[in-house]
Design an enzyme around this catalytic site. Structure first.
Site, PDB file in Angstrom:
ATOM      1  N   LYS A 279       0.660  -0.860  -0.282  1.00 35.20           N
ATOM      2  CA  LYS A 279      -0.081  -0.306  -0.265  1.00 35.20           C
ATOM      3  C   LYS A 279       0.871   1.114  -0.344  1.00 35.20           C
ATOM      4  O   LYS A 279       2.251   0.947   0.805  1.00 35.20           O
ATOM      5  CB  LYS A 279      -0.895   0.359   1.539  1.00 35.20           C
ATOM      6  CG  LYS A 279      -1.740  -0.829   1.583  1.00 35.20           C
ATOM      7  CD  LYS A 279      -2.854  -0.374   2.763  1.00 35.20           C
ATOM      8  CE  LYS A 279      -3.579  -1.464   2.438  1.00 35.20           C
ATOM      9  NZ  LYS A 279      -4.963  -1.028   1.569  1.00 35.20           N
ATOM     10  N   ARG A 353     -10.672 -11.235   1.815  1.00 34.05           N
ATOM     11  CA  ARG A 353     -11.467 -11.961   1.170  1.00 34.05           C
ATOM     12  C   ARG A 353     -10.890 -13.643   1.122  1.00 34.05           C
ATOM     13  O   ARG A 353     -11.231 -15.145   1.262  1.00 34.05           O
ATOM     14  CB  ARG A 353     -12.172 -11.793  -0.004  1.00 34.05           C
ATOM     15  CG  ARG A 353     -10.735 -11.857  -0.800  1.00 34.05           C
ATOM     16  CD  ARG A 353     -11.174 -10.671  -2.597  1.00 34.05           C
ATOM     17  NE  ARG A 353     -11.091  -9.593  -2.245  1.00 34.05           N
ATOM     18  CZ  ARG A 353     -11.560  -8.693  -3.448  1.00 34.05           C
ATOM     19  NH1 ARG A 353     -11.887  -8.648  -4.291  1.00 34.05           N
ATOM     20  NH2 ARG A 353     -11.766  -6.771  -2.743  1.00 34.05           N
TER      21      ARG A 353
HETATM   22  N1  BES Z   1      -8.317  -3.687   4.167  1.00 36.37           N
HETATM   23  C1  BES Z   1      -8.610  -3.171   2.854  1.00 36.37           C
HETATM   24  C2  BES Z   1      -9.392  -2.127   2.529  1.00 36.37           C
HETATM   25  C3  BES Z   1      -9.324  -1.052   3.773  1.00 36.37           C
HETATM   26  C4  BES Z   1      -9.450   0.030   3.033  1.00 36.37           C
HETATM   27  C5  BES Z   1     -10.324  -0.961   4.790  1.00 36.37           C
HETATM   28  C6  BES Z   1      -9.138   1.249   3.621  1.00 36.37           C
HETATM   29  C7  BES Z   1      -9.984  -0.303   5.699  1.00 36.37           C
HETATM   30  C8  BES Z   1      -9.924   1.004   4.577  1.00 36.37           C
HETATM   31  C9  BES Z   1      -8.042  -3.654   2.280  1.00 36.37           C
HETATM   32  O1  BES Z   1      -7.469  -5.507   2.141  1.00 36.37           O
HETATM   33  C10 BES Z   1      -7.691  -3.564   0.762  1.00 36.37           C
HETATM   34  O2  BES Z   1      -6.718  -3.958   0.509  1.00 36.37           O
HETATM   35  N2  BES Z   1      -8.793  -4.102  -0.126  1.00 36.37           N
HETATM   36  C11 BES Z   1      -8.063  -3.193  -1.197  1.00 36.37           C
HETATM   37  C12 BES Z   1      -8.881  -3.886  -2.415  1.00 36.37           C
HETATM   38  C13 BES Z   1      -8.610  -4.417  -4.386  1.00 36.37           C
HETATM   39  C14 BES Z   1      -6.373  -4.394  -4.060  1.00 36.37           C
HETATM   40  C15 BES Z   1      -8.690  -5.132  -5.463  1.00 36.37           C
HETATM   41  C16 BES Z   1      -8.868  -2.033  -1.809  1.00 36.37           C
HETATM   42  O3  BES Z   1      -9.826  -2.359  -1.577  1.00 36.37           O
HETATM   43  O4  BES Z   1      -8.129  -1.546  -2.242  1.00 36.37           O
HETATM   44 MN    MN Z   2      -5.357  -5.519   1.479  1.00 37.64          MN
END
Ligand code: BES
Ligand code: MN
Ligand code: ZN
Length: 499
Positions: A279, A353
């Site tokens: 990230k 997921r």
């Molecule tokens: N934990 C994150 C989602 C999230 C983002 C929670 C901001 C709280 C605040 C999740 O694991 C994630 O990174 N999701 C990605 C999915 C994508 C790579 C398809 C996202 O939402 O960017």
């Molecule tokens: Mn994630």
């Protein structure tokens, strides 16, 4: 904190401060407000008539009383807006505002007069839950400027009500409020102090204290069960993964519910760096709350162990860190889930997921007849719904409606997104059965479509709490930080299901 109810008149109540709900159309010319007005030499009518206080939601007017006829020496008016819109949520928020405000004035005890019509037990429960939630502070690791003041006693005051009913409501409110705050405390812990192992320890403490059965699966057992999806996420971390399984069983099996087993499944990523698909740095510290789904499950189980509903409930939390390392799963890798399904990992940041897939399969193996999962699953849900509504999706409309209605009752809002089968086309893989991301479009929905692959025909609802589990701003009734969203809804849902 000590909580109780009182049916005495407002003049006689023994507390340092008296707090009372006031509506926009109130004039202090009759009833309780008039009584208070007369007892305080006209203070109440004066702030209303001069429009110093307009009773907007969250507004306050605060007085020290010199020689009044009240036993309490301080009076707080709390604005509650329109009388017609005054529901459970507003009652809780009013109490939260009162408790936060009076603690900041160093009051030690307060009697709160909710002025809610109807069900006394419900009003009492909402007041106490709201006050306790209002007092939550996220400042555990501060050594300076920490909130050290303590409001140690809250009384719900409804004149002439049945005190037994008042007290029963207050006690239930205490259980609910403390369980919500328990969830918030877990969510607030930094990753270093909230590893999968520590989270499992906390779950064990809850199980022991409140009488739940617990089983914590370690990596070896997960390997034996073939949980390659979950283990694909934990590979990159030095902290071992844990799969927490809590179980509540009613003491007497109710015939009507004997074949039912509701499973709550919550995402427990104790820190989500994104893994190899790292990230960006901005706000990454917030990813400590990526275990809020798990915390919600544990907090809800903590409450129902005490409230003792008539249905059996499983609480399952797949817990892992998501970190990059030389051992970490790479984009392009293929994982084999417990069900045998193969998953191409396109993005290691879509890890929630992956851990939920095996946890849902395990819930089914343990006999779940209905599944509700909750997860900080997608950033996309806050693009769609912001921090006001939690996203809800699933395969069983009556289950979804049941959650939405329970939420409405406690003042937590859910908004359903569609889950047509066509969305599943987005997660087809060229090399494996499915892939773990579905592209730019409908990110919250394709995440749910992925989970659906593991739920199959078991009635299922999915809550995406990524947008609602964290409050960026403080309000008069709530500190900023973890919100404990969905705990109250799930408790309410379970109690309704056991009626
Ligand atoms: N934990 C994150 C989602 C999230 C983002 C929670 C901001 C709280 C605040 C999740 O694991 C994630 O990174 N999701 C990605 C999915 C994508 C790579 C398809 C996202 O939402 O960017
Ligand atoms: Mn994630
Ligand atoms: Zn995540």
């Amino acid at each position: 904190m000590n909580v109780t109810g009182s049916s005495q008149s407002c003049k006689k109540i023994d507390a340092q401060a008296l707090a009372i709900a006031v509506f926009k159309d109130d004039k202090a010319d009759h009833g309780l407000l008039k009584e208070l007005d007369v007892a305080t030499g006209g203070l109440v009518s004066r702030v209303i008539e001069t429009e110093e206080f307009k009773a907007k939601e969250g507004e306050t007017a605060y007085f020290h009383l010199a020689d009044s006829e009240l036993k309490a020496h301080r009076l707080l008016l709390i604005g509650c807006g329109e009388r017609d819109a005054y529901k459970t949520q507003q009652v809780s928020q009013m109490a939260g505002t009162a408790a936060r405000f009076l603690r900041s004035k160093n009051a030690k005890s307060v009697a709160i007069i909710p002025r809610a019509e109807g069900d006394v037990e419900k009003a009492s429960q909402s007041v106490i839950a709201g006050a306790i939630m209002g007092l939550f502070e996220p400042d555990k690791y501060r050594t300076k400027d920490k909130e050290k003041r303590e409001l140690s006693r809250v009384v719900v005051a409804i004149e002439g009500a049945d005190e037994k009913v008042l007290k029963r409501g207050a006690e239930r409110g205490r259980i609910v409020g403390e369980s919500v705050n328990f969830t918030r405390d877990l969510a607030n812990e930094p990753g270093i102090f909230m590893t999968p192992t520590i989270l499992a320890e906390r779950a064990k403490e809850v199980a022991k204290e409140f009488g739940l059965s617990i089983d914590v699966l370690d990596q070896k057992r997960m390997e034996k069960l073939g949980m390659g999806s979950l283990l694909g996420v934990s590979r990159g971390s030095d902290e071992p993964p844990k799969l927490i399984v809590l179980k509540y069983q009613p003491r007497k099996i109710d015939k009507r519910h004997k074949d039912e087993l509701l499973a709550l499944v919550g995402k427990g990523i104790t820190f989500d760096s994104g893994g190899i698909s790292l990230k960006p740095g901005e706000n990454m510290e917030l990813m400590k709350y990526d275990m809020t789904g798990a915390a919600t499950v544990i907090g809800t189980m903590r409450a129902i162990a005490q409230l003792k509903p008539a249905i059996s409930v499983l609480g399952i939390a797949p817990c892992s860190e998501n970190l990059p390392s030389g051992k970490a799963t790479k984009p392009g890798d293929v994982l084999r889930a417990m069900t045998g399904k193969t998953i191409e990992v396109i993005n290691t940041d879509a890890e929630g997921r992956l851990v939920l897939a095996d946890a849902i399969a395990y819930a089914k193996q343990l006999g779940a007849t209905r599944i509700i999962d909750m997860a900080t699953l997608t950033g996309a849900v806050s693009i769609a719904l912001g921090d006001v509504n939690t996203g809800i999706l699933g395969t069983d409309q009556s289950l979804i409606d049941g959650v939405i209605e329970a939420g409405r009752e406690v003042g937590e809002r859910f908004w359903q997104l569609p889950l047509d089968k066509e969305y599943s086309n987005q997660i087809k893989s060229d090399i494996a059965d499915i892939k773990n991301t579905g592209g730019k479009k409908a990110g919250t929905i394709t995440a749910a479509a992925f989970l659906k692959e593991f739920v199959d025909d078991t009635p299922w609802a999915h809550l995406d709490i990524a947008g609602t589990a964290w409050g960026d701003q403080a309000t008069p009734f709530r500190a900023k930080g973890p919100t404990g969203i969905a705990v109250r809804t799930l408790i309410e849902f379970i109690e309704r299901a056991s009626r």
